[in-house]
Design a protein around this motif. Structure first.
Motif, PDB file in Angstrom:
ATOM      1  N   PHE A  38       0.863  -1.180   0.000  1.00 17.89           N
ATOM      2  CA  PHE A  38       0.000   0.000   0.000  1.00 17.89           C
ATOM      3  C   PHE A  38       0.897   1.227   0.000  1.00 17.89           C
ATOM      4  O   PHE A  38       1.618   1.475   0.960  1.00 17.89           O
ATOM      5  CB  PHE A  38      -0.911  -0.002   1.230  1.00 17.89           C
ATOM      6  N   SER A  63      -3.754   7.883   2.373  1.00 23.17           N
ATOM      7  CA  SER A  63      -4.759   7.420   1.419  1.00 23.17           C
ATOM      8  C   SER A  63      -4.271   7.485  -0.011  1.00 23.17           C
ATOM      9  O   SER A  63      -3.265   8.125  -0.323  1.00 23.17           O
ATOM     10  CB  SER A  63      -6.042   8.244   1.567  1.00 23.17           C
ATOM     11  N   GLU A  73      -8.233   3.555  -1.045  1.00 22.65           N
ATOM     12  CA  GLU A  73      -7.626   2.792   0.042  1.00 22.65           C
ATOM     13  C   GLU A  73      -7.091   3.796   1.047  1.00 22.65           C
ATOM     14  O   GLU A  73      -6.462   4.787   0.663  1.00 22.65           O
ATOM     15  CB  GLU A  73      -6.510   1.903  -0.485  1.00 22.65           C
ATOM     16  N   TYR A 110      -9.263   1.007   8.508  1.00 16.00           N
ATOM     17  CA  TYR A 110      -8.643   0.741   7.208  1.00 16.00           C
ATOM     18  C   TYR A 110      -9.801   0.556   6.237  1.00 16.00           C
ATOM     19  O   TYR A 110     -10.763  -0.169   6.535  1.00 16.00           O
ATOM     20  CB  TYR A 110      -7.766  -0.518   7.253  1.00 16.00           C
ATOM     21  N   LYS A 112     -10.765  -0.188   2.072  1.00 17.18           N
ATOM     22  CA  LYS A 112     -10.347  -0.539   0.714  1.00 17.18           C
ATOM     23  C   LYS A 112     -11.611  -0.702  -0.110  1.00 17.18           C
ATOM     24  O   LYS A 112     -12.419  -1.591   0.153  1.00 17.18           O
ATOM     25  CB  LYS A 112      -9.529  -1.817   0.673  1.00 17.18           C
TER      26      LYS A 112
END
Length: 163
Positions: A38, A63, A73, A110, A112
């Motif tokens: 990420f 982000s 994400e 979190y 996604k």
């Protein structure tokens, strides 16, 4: 000849200043979410509200993508720390249950795409390096989806300037 030399030096000095300004907005990231890399495109830190007297709080937001789309994400979390601490906000913050007054707390999420996870276990180490410079070390943070019960593990680091 002097005019050319002065012009050359002026261009060199201006280019040196602009490249150092660009470097201040850069960061390094080696964050893994269940072993998938990420790399945020946006990194922000802002003062947050604390509900406990004598505490301060910060909100971190890492982000990428567009909110509400499948490519979005983000790791978003708050840290709470005593205002009289000589080392805060640097410290190791626990996403789990601990003893008030003995543990530095964090909470967050979190996201996604349209999947939402609550950060529920283990720690993040925050190192404040001045103004908006931070290093965040995610130490196998467990994130749990409250609807499906699925989970992911967040590990690795972010290091650099946050807006």
């Amino acid at each position: 000849m002097r005019k050319i030399l002065i012009l050359f030096l002026s261009v060199f000095v201006l280019n040196s200043c602009s490249s150092s300004d660009d470097a201040s907005s850069t960061f390094e990231s080696n964050i893994l979410v269940s072993n998938v890399r990420f790399i945020p495109t946006s990194a922000r830190v802002v003062q947050a509200n604390s509900t406990i007297p004598g505490e301060s709080a910060l909100n971190f937001n890492l982000s990428k993508g567009t909110v509400g789309s499948s490519n979005y994400e983000a790791i978003v979390f708050n840290i709470m720390y005593p205002t009289n601490s000589s080392t805060a906000p640097s410290g190791i913050y626990d996403f789990g249950i601990g003893v008030i007054g003995e543990v530095l707390f964090a909470n967050g999420t979190y996201v996604k795409g349209n999947s939402f996870y609550s950060l529920a276990g283990f720690t993040v180490q925050v190192t404040h390096r001045g103004t908006n410079e931070y290093r965040l070390d995610f130490q196998n943070v467990q994130a749990i989806n409250p609807i499906t019960g699925g989970s992911v593990i967040i590990s690795g680091f972010f290091d650099g300037n946050m807006q």
